[in-house]
Design a protein around this motif. Structure first.
Motif, mmCIF file in Angstrom:
data_model
loop_
_atom_site.group_PDB
_atom_site.id
_atom_site.type_symbol
_atom_site.label_atom_id
_atom_site.label_comp_id
_atom_site.label_asym_id
_atom_site.label_seq_id
_atom_site.Cartn_x
_atom_site.Cartn_y
_atom_site.Cartn_z
ATOM 1 N N ASP A 1 49.773 -53.930 -27.469
ATOM 2 C CA ASP A 1 50.612 -53.910 -26.269
ATOM 3 C C ASP A 1 50.801 -52.488 -25.750
ATOM 4 O OD1 ASP A 1 50.874 -56.624 -26.160
ATOM 5 O OD2 ASP A 1 52.880 -56.677 -27.064
ATOM 6 N N LEU B 1 49.745 -51.345 -22.032
ATOM 7 C CA LEU B 1 50.718 -50.727 -21.128
ATOM 8 C C LEU B 1 50.296 -49.319 -20.717
ATOM 9 C CD1 LEU B 1 54.085 -51.933 -22.690
ATOM 10 C CD2 LEU B 1 53.026 -52.670 -20.546
ATOM 11 N N ASN C 1 47.697 -49.804 -18.113
ATOM 12 C CA ASN C 1 48.257 -50.397 -16.903
ATOM 13 C C ASN C 1 49.129 -49.411 -16.124
ATOM 14 O OD1 ASN C 1 50.974 -52.218 -15.970
ATOM 15 N ND2 ASN C 1 48.986 -52.778 -15.134
ATOM 16 N N ARG C 2 49.959 -48.676 -16.797
ATOM 17 C CA ARG C 2 50.899 -47.783 -16.111
ATOM 18 C C ARG C 2 50.233 -46.513 -15.598
ATOM 19 N NH1 ARG C 2 55.716 -48.471 -20.438
ATOM 20 N NH2 ARG C 2 56.398 -50.515 -19.762
ATOM 21 N N PRO D 1 46.343 -47.872 -13.125
ATOM 22 C CA PRO D 1 46.393 -49.248 -12.613
ATOM 23 C C PRO D 1 45.070 -49.705 -11.992
ATOM 24 C CG PRO D 1 47.733 -47.773 -11.270
ATOM 25 C CD PRO D 1 47.248 -46.989 -12.429
ATOM 26 N N THR E 1 45.098 -53.907 -13.840
ATOM 27 C CA THR E 1 46.148 -54.264 -12.892
ATOM 28 C C THR E 1 47.289 -54.973 -13.624
ATOM 29 O OG1 THR E 1 45.148 -56.405 -12.421
ATOM 30 C CG2 THR E 1 44.446 -54.542 -11.043
ATOM 31 N N ASP E 2 48.376 -55.218 -12.900
ATOM 32 C CA ASP E 2 49.530 -55.890 -13.504
ATOM 33 C C ASP E 2 49.176 -57.307 -13.948
ATOM 34 O OD1 ASP E 2 51.178 -53.704 -13.168
ATOM 35 O OD2 ASP E 2 51.924 -54.366 -11.211
ATOM 36 N N LYS E 3 48.401 -57.991 -13.147
ATOM 37 C CA LYS E 3 48.020 -59.362 -13.473
ATOM 38 C C LYS E 3 47.147 -59.389 -14.729
ATOM 39 C CE LYS E 3 45.778 -63.375 -11.440
ATOM 40 N NZ LYS E 3 45.023 -63.886 -10.299
ATOM 41 N N GLU E 4 46.204 -58.459 -14.813
ATOM 42 C CA GLU E 4 45.332 -58.398 -15.995
ATOM 43 C C GLU E 4 46.136 -57.995 -17.236
ATOM 44 O OE1 GLU E 4 41.267 -57.044 -13.635
ATOM 45 O OE2 GLU E 4 42.658 -55.527 -14.415
ATOM 46 N N ALA E 5 47.060 -57.064 -17.081
ATOM 47 C CA ALA E 5 47.881 -56.631 -18.213
ATOM 48 C C ALA E 5 48.737 -57.781 -18.731
ATOM 49 C CB ALA E 5 48.758 -55.458 -17.803
ATOM 50 N N THR E 6 49.272 -58.585 -17.833
ATOM 51 C CA THR E 6 50.074 -59.747 -18.243
ATOM 52 C C THR E 6 49.211 -60.739 -19.014
ATOM 53 O OG1 THR E 6 51.437 -59.452 -16.269
ATOM 54 C CG2 THR E 6 51.617 -61.557 -17.413
ATOM 55 N N ARG F 1 48.586 -59.439 -22.501
ATOM 56 C CA ARG F 1 49.798 -59.335 -23.314
ATOM 57 C C ARG F 1 50.367 -60.702 -23.690
ATOM 58 N NH1 ARG F 1 54.308 -55.898 -21.287
ATOM 59 N NH2 ARG F 1 54.822 -55.834 -23.487
#
Length: 180
Positions: free
Chosen positions: A28, A32, A35-36, A39, A43-48, A51
């Motif tokens: 994780d 992160l 992602n941070r 990006p 991206t946020d969608k891929e990171a979600t 995770r």
């Protein structure tokens, strides 16, 4: 290095998926970090997606590695940077890092050898003996016959193991004190 980061990640992928030191929390952290800070890589969608705790860690890590290889050389390089930052012991035990360290050719890269600076070839006991002798002489000089009655006799006894000139000086000093 020779290999590209993408090729190295392909080679290290099996090791990373099998390594038990990369637990859910560390994976994780890596996700992160990517992602941070980058990006465009994750991206946020891929990171979600990566995770998701319902999926086992080694499966998520395998999917992440495949995704990063698809993103290109820059993404793989940033993954290695994040791995080095968060899990240094795993980073240095990667097969590509071990191979790189073991295959360093002495003709292409300078040899890293530890030089030992030796001032003398005698051991620590010689140093302790010399130091003790010097301290003993200093104490005898400090506590001369005015403070210690048997000091001159001790100097005479100390002369037994010395060279001829030092012996003569110490014996002369003790004889001079007896004459007074």
């Amino acid at each position: 290095m020779g290999d590209s980061f993408s090729e190295q990640l392909m080679e290290d992928g099996g090791f990373l998926r099998a390594d038990r030191r990369l637990d859910t929390e560390l994976v994780d952290k890596l996700i992160l970090q990517l992602n941070r800070i980058y990006p465009q890589i994750l991206t946020d969608k891929e990171a979600t997606k990566f995770r998701n705790l319902d999926v086992p860690t080694h499966v998520r890590l395998g999917e992440l590695l495949t995704h990063l290889q698809g993103k290109g050389e820059e993404a793989c390089r940033e993954f290695y940077r994040a791995l080095h930052l968060h899990v240094e012991e795993v980073y240095y035990s990667l097969p590509t890092r071990l191979r790189l360290r073991d295959s360093m050719d002495p003709l292409t890269s300078p040899s890293v050898t530890q030089q030992r600076y030796v001032l003398n070839d005698r051991g620590p006991l010689f140093f302790l003996g010399s130091f003790s002798f010097a301290v003993g002489i200093a104490l005898l000089y400090y506590y001369s016959e005015s403070k210690l009655s048997g000091g001159s006799r001790a100097l005479g006894m100390a002369a037994l193991g010395l060279k001829r000139k030092a012996q003569e000086v110490l014996i002369w000093y003790t004889e001079e004190n007896f004459i007074k």
